[in-house]
Design an enzyme around this catalytic site. Structure first.
Site, PDB file in Angstrom:
ATOM      1  N   HIS A   1       0.827  -1.209   0.000  1.00 61.95           N
ATOM      2  CA  HIS A   1       0.000   0.000   0.000  1.00 61.95           C
ATOM      3  C   HIS A   1       0.860   1.256   0.000  1.00 61.95           C
ATOM      4  O   HIS A   1       0.642   2.177  -0.791  1.00 61.95           O
ATOM      5  CB  HIS A   1      -0.918   0.005   1.226  1.00 61.95           C
ATOM      6  CG  HIS A   1      -1.594   1.319   1.465  1.00 61.95           C
ATOM      7  ND1 HIS A   1      -2.778   1.674   0.854  1.00 61.95           N
ATOM      8  CD2 HIS A   1      -1.250   2.380   2.239  1.00 61.95           C
ATOM      9  CE1 HIS A   1      -3.122   2.889   1.234  1.00 61.95           C
ATOM     10  NE2 HIS A   1      -2.209   3.341   2.083  1.00 61.95           N
TER      11      HIS A   1
ATOM     12  N   GLU B   1      -5.373   9.567   0.246  1.00 58.20           N
ATOM     13  CA  GLU B   1      -5.803   8.167   0.250  1.00 58.20           C
ATOM     14  C   GLU B   1      -6.853   7.843  -0.818  1.00 58.20           C
ATOM     15  O   GLU B   1      -6.738   6.831  -1.508  1.00 58.20           O
ATOM     16  CB  GLU B   1      -6.346   7.780   1.632  1.00 58.20           C
ATOM     17  CG  GLU B   1      -5.287   7.728   2.715  1.00 58.20           C
ATOM     18  CD  GLU B   1      -4.282   6.593   2.545  1.00 58.20           C
ATOM     19  OE1 GLU B   1      -4.444   5.764   1.620  1.00 58.20           O
ATOM     20  OE2 GLU B   1      -3.327   6.552   3.326  1.00 58.20           O
TER      21      GLU B   1
ATOM     22  N   SER C   1      -3.806   1.044  -4.634  1.00 59.93           N
ATOM     23  CA  SER C   1      -3.273  -0.224  -4.137  1.00 59.93           C
ATOM     24  C   SER C   1      -4.364  -1.266  -3.924  1.00 59.93           C
ATOM     25  O   SER C   1      -4.087  -2.359  -3.421  1.00 59.93           O
ATOM     26  CB  SER C   1      -2.512   0.002  -2.822  1.00 59.93           C
ATOM     27  OG  SER C   1      -3.359   0.578  -1.838  1.00 59.93           O
TER      28      SER C   1
END
Length: 266
Positions: free
Chosen positions: A122, A167, A186
């Protein structure tokens, strides 16, 4: 940054290198092989350029010193190997010093499709490519400096800003929508869902709206905010963000777009 984890981070040696196991390298290889084709036409150009610069290996977990050389040359950043979980204070301190925290563990096969903790796939695959970009690097550095000085209450508001940009952010690119949020990039499911599904809402980004929007970490996002351009991150970094935090407090939060009885990070 969840409160507990079953993962144990690997310790780098005195050169910053980690002796990953064959199984750990294989998990990276399979994650990379699954995700790379999905992002080719969905990720923003700044991210794809960063991928070219980093030259992440497809057949094993990259070593952080190799990533650091590229980041330092482009934006003056470097990574920081950290335990599986760190507190907000340490998180902001690292960002304020242009160090991006990377938890040195990789998910198990039992959590191949989803885990709440940010693992090395990630952090490196999702975030590090954009740290080669000046606008993204400047925004992240500014965010870290603000968070380092902020109160505990204000950090909760700042966490929402990070969530809906770094994010889970989307960005306009000509007539198209592209992904720049590492939490999406991710995740194979969210990569497709964020752009191709009719389920989530997609709204123009404003700092105030992002600060007022509750979120949950354990579901596909019901809402994504869209930047008008990637360089708008520069503009956000130059705003008086803490004044917007005070405005968000006075306005209160928007109604949640999810089941609030389940676990959430607001």
């Amino acid at each position: 940054m969840t409160k507990e984890t079953n993962y144990q981070s690997r310790q780098p040696d005195d050169k910053g290198l980690i002796a990953w196991s064959p199984e750990e390298n294989l998990v990276w290889t399979e994650l990379y092989a699954r995700q790379r084709p999905l992002i080719e036409k969905r990720a923003c150009e700044q991210y794809l350029k960063g991928m070219e610069l980093l030259k992440l290996p497809k057949d094993g977990i990259p070593q952080l010193p190799d990533i650091d050389k590229v980041l330092m040359a482009n934006t003056g950043w470097k990574t920081a190997a950290v335990p599986a979980l760190i507190n907000f204070g340490e998180f902001f301190r690292l960002l304020a010093n242009k160090q991006f925290p990377v938890a040195t563990f990789i998910r198990t096969r039992e959590q191949f499709d989803y885990l709440q903790e940010p693992d090395i796939f990630h952090e490196v695959f999702g975030h590090c490519p954009l740290l080669t970009n000046p606008a993204f690097a400047h925004f992240t550095h500014t965010y870290g400096k603000l968070g380092l000085k902020a109160s505990k209450e204000d950090r909760v508001f700042l966490a929402r800003l990070y969530w809906f940009t770094v994010e889970f952010g989307l960005v306009k690119s000509g007539n198209d929508l592209k992904i720049y949020g590492g939490g999406i990039l991710s995740s194979p499911g969210e990569t497709v869902y964020s752009l191709d599904s009719d389920i989530p809402l997609r709204q123009p980004f404003t700092v105030l709206d992002a600060l007022r929007t509750p979120y949950r970490i354990d579901i596909m996002q019901p809402l994504y905010y869209i930047l008008p351009s990637f360089d708008h991150l520069f503009d956000i970094a130059e705003m008086d963000i803490m004044t917007w935090v005070e405005k968000a407090k006075s306005h209160g939060l928007f109604p949640a777009l999810f089941d609030t009885k389940a676990r959430q990070a607001s």
